[in-house]
Motif scaffolding. Structure first.
Motif, PDB file in Angstrom:
ATOM      1  N   GLU A 197       0.838  -1.198   0.000  1.00 34.41           N
ATOM      2  CA  GLU A 197       0.000   0.000   0.000  1.00 34.41           C
ATOM      3  C   GLU A 197       0.874   1.248   0.000  1.00 34.41           C
ATOM      4  N   PRO A 198       0.741   2.121  -0.995  1.00 35.09           N
ATOM      5  CA  PRO A 198       1.580   3.324  -1.026  1.00 35.09           C
ATOM      6  C   PRO A 198       1.117   4.373  -0.018  1.00 35.09           C
ATOM      7  N   GLY A 199       2.003   5.311   0.295  1.00 35.75           N
ATOM      8  CA  GLY A 199       1.646   6.470   1.102  1.00 35.75           C
ATOM      9  C   GLY A 199       1.610   6.259   2.595  1.00 35.75           C
ATOM     10  N   LYS A 200       2.016   5.075   3.087  1.00 35.74           N
ATOM     11  CA  LYS A 200       1.905   4.798   4.519  1.00 35.74           C
ATOM     12  C   LYS A 200       3.084   5.339   5.327  1.00 35.74           C
ATOM     13  N   ILE A 201       4.215   5.547   4.665  1.00 35.58           N
ATOM     14  CA  ILE A 201       5.430   5.940   5.365  1.00 35.58           C
ATOM     15  C   ILE A 201       5.892   7.287   4.831  1.00 35.58           C
ATOM     16  N   LEU A 202       6.032   8.268   5.727  1.00 30.73           N
ATOM     17  CA  LEU A 202       6.356   9.636   5.339  1.00 30.73           C
ATOM     18  C   LEU A 202       7.714  10.064   5.894  1.00 30.73           C
ATOM     19  N   SER A 203       8.324  11.050   5.243  1.00 35.34           N
ATOM     20  CA  SER A 203       9.603  11.601   5.690  1.00 35.34           C
ATOM     21  C   SER A 203       9.401  12.365   6.998  1.00 35.34           C
ATOM     22  N   TRP A 204      10.461  12.366   7.815  1.00 34.49           N
ATOM     23  CA  TRP A 204      10.397  13.101   9.073  1.00 34.49           C
ATOM     24  C   TRP A 204      11.618  14.004   9.251  1.00 34.49           C
ATOM     25  N   MET A 205      12.818  13.428   9.365  1.00 36.47           N
ATOM     26  CA  MET A 205      13.985  14.249   9.668  1.00 36.47           C
ATOM     27  C   MET A 205      15.252  13.566   9.174  1.00 36.47           C
ATOM     28  N   PHE A 224      15.683  13.189   1.074  1.00 35.02           N
ATOM     29  CA  PHE A 224      14.327  12.640   1.082  1.00 35.02           C
ATOM     30  C   PHE A 224      13.622  12.839  -0.266  1.00 35.02           C
ATOM     31  N   GLY A 225      12.848  11.828  -0.646  1.00 37.07           N
ATOM     32  CA  GLY A 225      12.039  11.924  -1.852  1.00 37.07           C
ATOM     33  C   GLY A 225      10.567  11.760  -1.569  1.00 37.07           C
ATOM     34  N   ALA A 226      10.230  11.166  -0.426  1.00 38.74           N
ATOM     35  CA  ALA A 226       8.835  11.006  -0.031  1.00 38.74           C
ATOM     36  C   ALA A 226       8.356  12.272   0.678  1.00 38.74           C
ATOM     37  N   PRO A 227       7.052  12.579   0.641  1.00 35.46           N
ATOM     38  CA  PRO A 227       6.530  13.783   1.300  1.00 35.46           C
ATOM     39  C   PRO A 227       6.772  13.763   2.805  1.00 35.46           C
ATOM     40  N   LEU A 228       6.821  14.960   3.389  1.00 33.63           N
ATOM     41  CA  LEU A 228       6.930  15.103   4.832  1.00 33.63           C
ATOM     42  C   LEU A 228       5.614  14.786   5.522  1.00 33.63           C
ATOM     43  N   HIS A 229       5.708  14.265   6.734  1.00 32.05           N
ATOM     44  CA  HIS A 229       4.513  14.164   7.579  1.00 32.05           C
ATOM     45  C   HIS A 229       4.005  15.578   7.849  1.00 32.05           C
ATOM     46  N   PRO A 230       2.686  15.816   7.828  1.00 34.21           N
ATOM     47  CA  PRO A 230       2.155  17.163   8.044  1.00 34.21           C
ATOM     48  C   PRO A 230       2.634  17.816   9.343  1.00 34.21           C
ATOM     49  N   GLY A 231       2.858  17.034  10.397  1.00 34.09           N
ATOM     50  CA  GLY A 231       3.335  17.606  11.653  1.00 34.09           C
ATOM     51  C   GLY A 231       4.745  18.144  11.537  1.00 34.09           C
ATOM     52  N   ALA A 232       5.612  17.413  10.830  1.00 33.06           N
ATOM     53  CA  ALA A 232       6.969  17.898  10.600  1.00 33.06           C
ATOM     54  C   ALA A 232       6.947  19.111   9.680  1.00 33.06           C
ATOM     55  N   LEU A 233       6.114  19.058   8.649  1.00 30.53           N
ATOM     56  CA  LEU A 233       5.996  20.186   7.723  1.00 30.53           C
ATOM     57  C   LEU A 233       5.566  21.447   8.455  1.00 30.53           C
ATOM     58  N   GLY A 245      27.844   6.605  -0.072  1.00 28.08           N
ATOM     59  CA  GLY A 245      26.812   6.325   0.914  1.00 28.08           C
ATOM     60  C   GLY A 245      25.426   6.685   0.433  1.00 28.08           C
ATOM     61  N   LEU A 246      24.529   6.768   1.390  1.00 29.36           N
ATOM     62  CA  LEU A 246      23.131   7.123   1.160  1.00 29.36           C
ATOM     63  C   LEU A 246      22.710   8.132   2.229  1.00 29.36           C
ATOM     64  N   ALA A 247      21.657   8.902   1.932  1.00 30.42           N
ATOM     65  CA  ALA A 247      21.072   9.756   2.959  1.00 30.42           C
ATOM     66  C   ALA A 247      20.339   8.876   3.979  1.00 30.42           C
ATOM     67  N   ASN A 248      20.231   9.370   5.198  1.00 31.49           N
ATOM     68  CA  ASN A 248      19.806   8.535   6.310  1.00 31.49           C
ATOM     69  C   ASN A 248      19.026   9.373   7.321  1.00 31.49           C
ATOM     70  N   GLY A 249      17.924   8.856   7.816  1.00 31.26           N
ATOM     71  CA  GLY A 249      17.189   9.639   8.796  1.00 31.26           C
ATOM     72  C   GLY A 249      15.948   8.943   9.316  1.00 31.26           C
ATOM     73  N   LEU A 250      15.062   9.741   9.887  1.00 34.12           N
ATOM     74  CA  LEU A 250      13.830   9.252  10.494  1.00 34.12           C
ATOM     75  C   LEU A 250      12.669   9.307   9.510  1.00 34.12           C
ATOM     76  N   VAL A 251      11.864   8.260   9.514  1.00 37.56           N
ATOM     77  CA  VAL A 251      10.586   8.257   8.811  1.00 37.56           C
ATOM     78  C   VAL A 251       9.506   7.887   9.814  1.00 37.56           C
ATOM     79  N   ILE A 252       8.243   8.172   9.470  1.00 42.38           N
ATOM     80  CA  ILE A 252       7.168   7.970  10.442  1.00 42.38           C
ATOM     81  C   ILE A 252       5.886   7.572   9.740  1.00 42.38           C
ATOM     82  N   SER A 253       5.063   6.829  10.432  1.00 46.66           N
ATOM     83  CA  SER A 253       3.789   6.385   9.882  1.00 46.66           C
ATOM     84  C   SER A 253       2.849   7.563   9.658  1.00 46.66           C
ATOM     85  N   ALA A 254       2.131   7.513   8.561  1.00 47.21           N
ATOM     86  CA  ALA A 254       1.127   8.539   8.276  1.00 47.21           C
ATOM     87  C   ALA A 254      -0.007   8.510   9.285  1.00 47.21           C
TER      88      ALA A 254
END
Length: 323
Positions: free
Chosen positions: A101-109, A294-303, A245-254
């Motif tokens: 299912e797409p869209g379940k995991i969003l960028s955070w930091m 990051f390439g996925a959208p930010l979580h609205p709270g982080a945004l 390397g690769l970019a690295n960070g936190l992601v969060i559930s929508a």
């Protein structure tokens, strides 16, 4: 959704004390204890617990970043450490996550890039990437993204002509110290605590990645980017070590609420000085770096928080990731 021990305990608590104030539980997936991502997750959990009311955050030991994405998709954790590549593919339901299912995991930091370490001992048989062919090589544990990166590297170097040891970083370092493997591969944020420990006991070296080898690797795996591990990161390595390397960070559930993510993001950003004492990578986090990779959208709270503090390029990022 699978009922984890954490959820079961929470459910039991609500039956025993229905009138008591109930904390919201949130888990951050990391990696095996001893890896950098676990240190990061534990530090972040501590900061949030001290500064955000009504929430209890725990750092969860996992098999690694690949496992984290699967746990997030299954609803067993709410946030995790991940590379920018895996988080984008999970959000878009492409690559290894095609059919999910797409869209379940969003960028955070974004926190820090991960850099490929080829770790060997002075006096040993490994002096170049090509020397890994036919040798005993630590690859990282199944379920971890570092093992996938090691697979890609060794596929380019040796095909199947090497002996792979698929174990966690701490075990690889012990095996290297004891002479049971010739090199250990790990794509992680530096410094790696087990390598620091090893360098206090043995003469350690990092194997550089040549421009020619990187060009061939990048042609096959475009998400990798060029970087260097700075000299002095490890006691025995005085000069910069060119690698990738690769970019690295936190992601969060929508599914986590906008207000809760806003509160947690604010707490983390306002505690970066304290977190830098947990791991140096936090000392490099700023408004200028928080969106890196990051390439996925930010979580609205982080945004909401990033707009409030004036993160440069935030609207361009939103436009690019909303397509």
């Amino acid at each position: 959704m699978k009922l984890t021990l954490r959820h079961a305990l929470f459910a039991a608590a609500t039956l025993v004390a229905p009138m008591a104030a109930q904390a919201e539980f949130l888990s951050i997936g990391s990696c095996p204890v001893g890896c950098t991502a676990y240190t990061w997750s534990a530090g972040i959990a501590d900061v949030i617990n001290k500064n955000v009311e009504g929430i209890e955050v725990t750092a969860e030991e996992t098999k690694g970043y690949v496992a984290n994405i699967n746990l997030l998709q299954d609803g067993e954790i709410e946030a995790s450490m991940a590379t920018s590549l895996s988080s984008y593919e999970a959000w878009a339901a492409t690559g290894p996550y095609e059919g999910s299912e797409p869209g379940k995991i969003l960028s955070w930091m974004s926190i820090a890039p991960v850099g490929m370490h080829i770790i060997a001992l002075e006096g040993g048989p490994i002096n170049s990437v090509e020397d890994l062919k036919g040798k005993r090589v630590g690859m990282g544990q199944p379920g971890g993204v570092s093992m996938l990166d090691a697979n890609a590297l060794m596929g380019m170097v040796a095909g199947e002509d090497f002996e792979a040891f698929r174990v966690r970083l701490g075990d690889m370092i012990d095996m290297l110290s004891d002479g049971n493997i010739d090199a250990a591969l790990w794509n992680g944020s530096f410094p790696l605590p087990p390598v620091i420990k090893l360098s206090a006991q043995r003469d350690v070296k990092l194997i550089p990645i040549s421009d020619a080898f990187y060009a061939d690797l990048n042609a096959k795996y475009p998400p990798y980017f060029r970087l260097s591990i700075p000299g002095g990161t490890y006691e025995d390595v005085a000069g910069d070590t060119p690698t990738y390397g690769l970019a690295n960070g936190l992601v969060i559930s929508a599914d986590v609420s906008e207000e809760r993510v806003y509160e947690m993001t604010k707490a983390i950003f306002e505690s970066l000085d304290d977190l830098a004492g947990v791991h140096p990578a936090f000392g490099r986090v700023s408004k200028d770096t928080v969106l890196n990779g990051f390439g996925a959208p930010l979580h609205p709270g982080a945004l909401k928080y990033y707009r409030q503090i004036g993160v440069a390029g935030i609207e361009e990022f939103v436009a690019r990731t909303s397509r």
